[in-house]
Design a protein around this motif. Sequence first.
Motif, short mmCIF file in Angstrom:
data_model
loop_
_atom_site.label_atom_id
_atom_site.label_comp_id
_atom_site.label_asym_id
_atom_site.label_seq_id
_atom_site.Cartn_x
_atom_site.Cartn_y
_atom_site.Cartn_z
N ALA A 19 0.87 -1.16 0.01
CA ALA A 19 0.07 -0.10 0.02
C ALA A 19 0.99 0.98 -0.08
CB ALA A 19 -0.95 -0.06 1.13
N LEU A 20 2.06 1.18 0.77
CA LEU A 20 2.80 2.32 0.65
C LEU A 20 3.47 2.42 -0.45
CD1 LEU A 20 4.15 2.01 4.48
CD2 LEU A 20 2.44 3.48 3.45
N LEU A 25 -2.86 5.18 -3.89
CA LEU A 25 -3.16 5.34 -2.36
C LEU A 25 -2.28 6.48 -2.03
CD1 LEU A 25 -3.57 1.69 -1.25
CD2 LEU A 25 -5.28 3.54 -1.50
N LEU A 26 -0.92 6.78 -2.31
CA LEU A 26 -0.24 7.73 -1.56
C LEU A 26 -0.89 9.04 -1.84
CD1 LEU A 26 3.39 6.40 -1.93
CD2 LEU A 26 2.02 6.58 0.07
N ALA A 140 -4.57 2.95 10.32
CA ALA A 140 -4.09 3.52 11.50
C ALA A 140 -2.87 4.26 11.28
CB ALA A 140 -3.57 2.32 12.57
N MET A 141 -2.08 3.87 10.22
CA MET A 141 -0.98 4.44 9.78
C MET A 141 -1.30 5.91 9.13
SD MET A 141 1.81 1.81 8.38
CE MET A 141 1.22 1.19 7.07
N THR A 142 -2.61 5.79 8.29
CA THR A 142 -2.82 7.02 7.41
C THR A 142 -3.52 8.07 8.58
OG1 THR A 142 -3.53 5.61 5.68
CG2 THR A 142 -4.68 7.84 5.87
N LEU A 143 -4.22 7.53 9.63
CA LEU A 143 -4.94 8.61 10.64
C LEU A 143 -3.83 9.09 11.37
CD1 LEU A 143 -8.43 7.22 11.23
CD2 LEU A 143 -7.79 9.16 9.75
N LEU B 91 3.42 -12.59 -9.98
CA LEU B 91 3.83 -12.27 -8.72
C LEU B 91 3.23 -10.79 -8.29
CD1 LEU B 91 7.13 -14.22 -8.60
CD2 LEU B 91 5.03 -15.00 -7.89
N TYR B 92 3.75 -10.43 -7.15
CA TYR B 92 3.43 -8.92 -6.72
C TYR B 92 4.39 -8.03 -7.48
CZ TYR B 92 0.96 -11.36 -3.14
OH TYR B 92 -0.08 -12.08 -2.61
N ASP B 93 3.56 -7.19 -8.63
CA ASP B 93 4.52 -6.26 -9.67
C ASP B 93 5.43 -5.14 -8.68
OD1 ASP B 93 3.57 -7.65 -11.57
OD2 ASP B 93 2.03 -6.48 -12.18
N ARG B 94 4.93 -4.76 -7.76
CA ARG B 94 5.76 -3.64 -7.13
C ARG B 94 6.69 -4.04 -6.28
NH1 ARG B 94 0.22 -2.04 -6.07
NH2 ARG B 94 -0.28 -0.34 -7.52
N PHE B 95 6.81 -5.61 -6.14
CA PHE B 95 7.93 -5.94 -5.32
C PHE B 95 9.23 -6.59 -6.23
CE2 PHE B 95 6.32 -6.88 -0.74
CZ PHE B 95 5.40 -5.92 -0.86
N THR B 96 10.42 -6.54 -5.62
CA THR B 96 11.51 -6.97 -6.34
C THR B 96 11.17 -8.48 -6.30
OG1 THR B 96 12.77 -7.10 -4.43
CG2 THR B 96 12.93 -5.15 -5.67
#
Lengths: 328, 247
Positions: A19-20, A25-26, A140-143, B91-96
């Motif tokens: 998510a980060l 989302l950012l 929690a992190m966002t808020l 797989l997860y595209d944003r991950f290496t």
Amino acid sequence: MPDLRSPIRIIARRDAREALRDRFLLVAISALSLAALVSLVTGAIALKGDAATYAAARATLLALGKDAAAIAAPEFWPLKLLRGTLEQIEIMGAVIALIAGYRAAVAERGRQTLALILTRPVRHWQFLAAKLAGGLMLSAMTLAVVFALTALVLNGISGVPLTLSDLGRLVLTWAAGTLYLTGIYTLGFALALWLRSSVSGLVYAFALWLVVVLVAPQIGDTMDPDNQVAGGVFASLQIPKAEQDRIKAGFAGYETFRNGIEVASVTKHFERLTFALLGIKDSYTGKPLSVIWADKKGDALFLLLFTAALGGLVLMRRINPDQLTQET
Amino acid sequence: MTTTTPAIVTRDLTKSYGAATILHPLTITIPRGEVFGFLGHNGAGKTTTIRLLTTLLAPSAGQASVAGHDLATDPMALRAAIGYLPENVRLYDRFTTQENLVFFGRLSGLSDVEDRVADTLAFLGIEALADRRVGTFSKGMRQRVGLAQAILHRPELLFLDEPTSGLDPMGVRLLREIVARLHASGMTIFMNTHLLSEVALTCTSIGVLAQGRLVYHDRMEAVTAKYGDERALEDLYLGVGLSEVTA
């Protein structure tokens, strides 16, 4: 004995990390923080002006050799300025949570990652619990960012320091907000996971958002006779409290119906609880937490049950890998 | 469980959706150490079989034991013993590569996950991909990273669903070499494919599925002795398939 929490922790942490890195989302979270700050700045500047006026008057008295106690020290309620921030969380925060929930579902659904996870020693409920935990962490992190920024700006611009009690109330509001956004996130996640197509899930989730976040509270507010005049009908007509109660008693059935519409919305419960906590609603300004809790524990309970019930439904419904691992 | 336990045993394993039977009662035994090629036309039920054996789907009837673990009563131990590479793995595209593999390694319960990832990348010759994001990869690169996640925890049994699908000739050759090395290390491999050349070059036994029914199953030496070259294998494949279709 296997550590049942381990897969939950691993998947939830991965979700929060992803998510980060999610540009959408950012940007959305930054926009929420900015909107919260903008709604705060004018009020903080006005508060600074009030504080400066008092300080100048006090200095003048002292310069004249008079007792500063001649003018009563005003009570500043800086947390009242967070009304706009809370309204942004109610509406914009809810949209972001809904989309985040949807994205958490589609990140696995229709991709083979779900198949890769479910062919490892991970139970279905652990996977689902992890996704919900990821939503909780994200909320929690966002808020935490939003409230930390608002507290800093409030302090920095107004010059009125937040007391320990103020900070405690902010923490409670953060917790309530986290619960609220996690509930909305769970709604987006559940519908995107359960329905035949995740896009349909998002559409249904938005329809529900519209009803729960905007329409129901708005109808309730509009139907409130006291809201028909800015500042309130009773206040503008200077009707005493006893007389107000007598008039209201004549409309008990109507008021029950109107209130029923409002309280069907989790947003309204979040608003009632947090407006009381921060003293935004005048009748609770400066009141101790014990008094607020006595009055608002029902709203807190509703918020808790809403999120817990949705989470429970998600955990109880078994994943259908056949449907969810079909490629999209 | 002993190492003499067959890698896969199924008895009347069946999958139906309403009135439609996708997999008719399948009874088969695959010993350990085999490279089993599961042949069949598109829609024959090969992927459904893999999904059943990897616990992704629940069977409508029948029993199965995979790596000595019962499908119905011991799915967690079964999952710990297998590796799975789906067709078109994503797989997860944003991950290496490294981050993806560490994630899946941790889910497999590996404690020395960093070392395992390094070893697996070296084994597959893709160390250079470690710090690159998976979202930027070609199909062949994705397939090799997908294979890395499947063998990272050194499973007893590896399921490959159409592993050569969409790969260029170089990619196919690389994959063949990797499968041969995994086989040499003692791993049992169950491979869905419709590439006959791959079966002839890689497999030690084959099964042919047509319209959800196992219509042929034998060791590769027997197939070669009986049918000779790859052309004859093709005739067998098309023959059993077509006769089934026209039956």
